[in-house]
Structure formats: structure tokens, C-alpha cells
Motif scaffolding. Structure first.
Motif, PDB file in Angstrom:
ATOM      1  N   LYS A   1      24.185  78.425  -3.678  1.00  0.00           N
ATOM      2  CA  LYS A   1      25.636  78.613  -3.707  1.00  0.00           C
ATOM      3  C   LYS A   1      25.950  79.030  -5.019  1.00  0.00           C
ATOM      4  CE  LYS A   1      26.821  75.425  -0.045  1.00  0.00           C
ATOM      5  NZ  LYS A   1      27.315  76.226   0.739  1.00  0.00           N
TER       6      LYS A   1
ATOM      7  N   THR B   1      26.311  82.244   1.999  1.00  0.00           N
ATOM      8  CA  THR B   1      24.996  81.632   1.711  1.00  0.00           C
ATOM      9  C   THR B   1      24.394  81.021   3.179  1.00  0.00           C
ATOM     10  OG1 THR B   1      26.193  79.475   0.943  1.00  0.00           O
ATOM     11  CG2 THR B   1      25.703  81.156  -0.717  1.00  0.00           C
ATOM     12  N   GLN B   2      25.207  80.772   3.956  1.00  0.00           N
ATOM     13  CA  GLN B   2      24.481  80.008   5.038  1.00  0.00           C
ATOM     14  C   GLN B   2      24.133  81.067   6.155  1.00  0.00           C
ATOM     15  OE1 GLN B   2      23.811  76.632   5.375  1.00  0.00           O
ATOM     16  NE2 GLN B   2      24.870  76.736   3.396  1.00  0.00           N
TER      17      GLN B   2
ATOM     18  N   HIS C   1      32.879  81.158  -4.905  1.00  0.00           N
ATOM     19  CA  HIS C   1      32.772  79.817  -4.281  1.00  0.00           C
ATOM     20  C   HIS C   1      33.736  79.661  -3.013  1.00  0.00           C
ATOM     21  CE1 HIS C   1      29.561  77.765  -5.972  1.00  0.00           C
ATOM     22  NE2 HIS C   1      30.213  77.893  -7.518  1.00  0.00           N
TER      23      HIS C   1
ATOM     24  N   GLU D   1      20.113  74.066  -1.830  1.00  0.00           N
ATOM     25  CA  GLU D   1      21.568  74.372  -1.468  1.00  0.00           C
ATOM     26  C   GLU D   1      22.357  74.681  -2.621  1.00  0.00           C
ATOM     27  OE1 GLU D   1      23.277  74.872   1.551  1.00  0.00           O
ATOM     28  OE2 GLU D   1      21.037  75.073   2.168  1.00  0.00           O
TER      29      GLU D   1
ATOM     30  N   ASP E   1      32.689  81.873  -0.160  1.00  0.00           N
ATOM     31  CA  ASP E   1      31.622  81.350   0.565  1.00  0.00           C
ATOM     32  C   ASP E   1      31.774  80.232   1.438  1.00  0.00           C
ATOM     33  OD1 ASP E   1      28.719  81.221   1.242  1.00  0.00           O
ATOM     34  OD2 ASP E   1      28.508  79.693  -0.479  1.00  0.00           O
ATOM     35  N   LYS E   2      32.866  79.379   0.853  1.00  0.00           N
ATOM     36  CA  LYS E   2      33.123  78.344   1.628  1.00  0.00           C
ATOM     37  C   LYS E   2      33.780  78.723   2.972  1.00  0.00           C
ATOM     38  CE  LYS E   2      35.984  74.235   2.183  1.00  0.00           C
ATOM     39  NZ  LYS E   2      37.016  74.642   3.177  1.00  0.00           N
TER      40      LYS E   2
END
Length: 185
Positions: free
Chosen positions: A149, A77-78, A68, A145, A71-72
Motif C-alpha cells: 500500500k 493494491t488488491q 491511499h 500489505e 486505493d481504498k
């Protein structure tokens, strides 16, 4: 996991209980984006010290939350079309849902739908689809979303804890994770 996770992205890992830490009582772990830190259930840590299966579970929980964080920071994921998840209501209220998936999320969904050992890893978050169908409660954009994620974080966890299971059951997903590992931009 990309090498920069510990030295550039994650600021800390804490053993946290549900009192005053914002860690829900039923959560084993949680990523806190505002502080770039992880909270881990003290009970999970205690269990891991006594049991090899629980130790593997702890490793999976930490890996999940660290993905996570990745990813942030990196926006996987975007930005990766293979991770797309789009859930829409067909022709109006009461009509069937339309689910559009990228190559990797489709591969993982198929594993889940088949009931395979790998697919069971994705019960969370894919059971959210069934909850939505049962209750018709929730926002489909938010659901899409969340599933995207959480699928990515679960994918990262299984890549760390059981790469052979992932490689055999979802070769596209395994290759994508290898590519991220090699070039984490």
C-alpha cells in the motif's frame, strides 16, 4: 490523479496537529479512511509557504495520501497483480525471507536496491524490510500489505511530482499509472 478523487472520494483536507487529531507527531500527512479525509501537518504547510522545495514536498505528501484514498475506494493494491508484495519466512525461524513481487513492485524494488534517485523515493516503505530483518518483530502478512500500500502511494506521489523521473527509471510503473489515470475504474 483520476478526476473523481476530489468530487467523489475525498471528503476533506485538514491542517491538523498531533493533539486530538490522531495525526502522529512525526507524520507529515495521514489519510483517515473512516472519514475519507486527509490530515496535513501545519508545519509542512508553513514551510511550503516559504520554500519551493518544501512546497514540492507538500504536493508529494498530499498526492501520497490521496492515492491511499483512491486505493481504498478502487482496490488497486488488491486487484492489480503487478502491485503484488508477498513476504514469507523460508524454511522456518531464522531462515531467509522469501520476497515475491509483481512486475511493477519488482521494478520499483530494483530501483531502490540500486540506490538510484528514483529508488530513494521508496526508502519509505522498503526500509521496513531491514527493520524486520534486524528485529524479527512483526507479522509478515501485515508487513507485506503495508509495503504494498505504501509503495503504491509513493508511486502515485512521484507520478504527480516528478513524472519524468518515474518514466525514465521505472517505465512499467509509469505506464500503469498512466493507465489508471485514463481508466480509473
Amino acid at each position: 490523479m483520476p478526476a473523481d478523487t476530489m468530487d467523489k472520494i475525498l471528503r476533506g483536507i485538514y491542517s491538523a496537529d498531533s493533539e486530538g487529531t490522531a495525526l502522529p507527531s512525526d507524520a507529515l500527512g495521514m489519510y483517515f479512511p473512516r472519514t475519507n479525509s486527509l490530515g496535513i501537518s501545519p508545519q509542512l504547510i508553513q514551510d511550503a509557504a516559504r520554500d519551493a522545495v518544501a512546497a514540492k514536498g507538500l504536493m508529494g505528501t498530499i498526492a501520497h495520501e490521496m492515492w491511499h484514498a483512491q486505493d481504498k475506494t478502487k482496490g488497486y493494491t488488491q486487484n492489480l497483480p503487478s502491485l503484488f508484495v508477498g513476504i514469507r519466512q523460508g524454511g522456518g525461524i531464522g531462515s531467509p525471507l522469501s520476497v515475491e513481487l509483481g512486475d511493477v513492485t519488482a521494478e520499483l524494488f530494483d530501483a531502490w536496491d540500486s540506490g538510484s534517485e528514483l529508488g530513494q523515493v521508496f526508502n519509505y516503505p522498503l526500509t521496513y524490510l531491514q527493520v524486520y530483518l534486524d528485529t524479527k518483530d512483526g507479522n509478515l502478512v501485515s508487513l507485506s500489505e503495508t509495503i504494498k500500500k505504501e509503495m503504491f502511494a509513493q508511486l502515485g506521489a512521484i507520478y504527480i511530482t516528478d513524472p519524468a523521473l518515474l518514466e525514465n527509471g521505472a517505465p512499467k510503473a509509469y505506464k500503469m499509472m498512466q493507465d489508471i489515470q485514463r481508466d480509473p475504474r
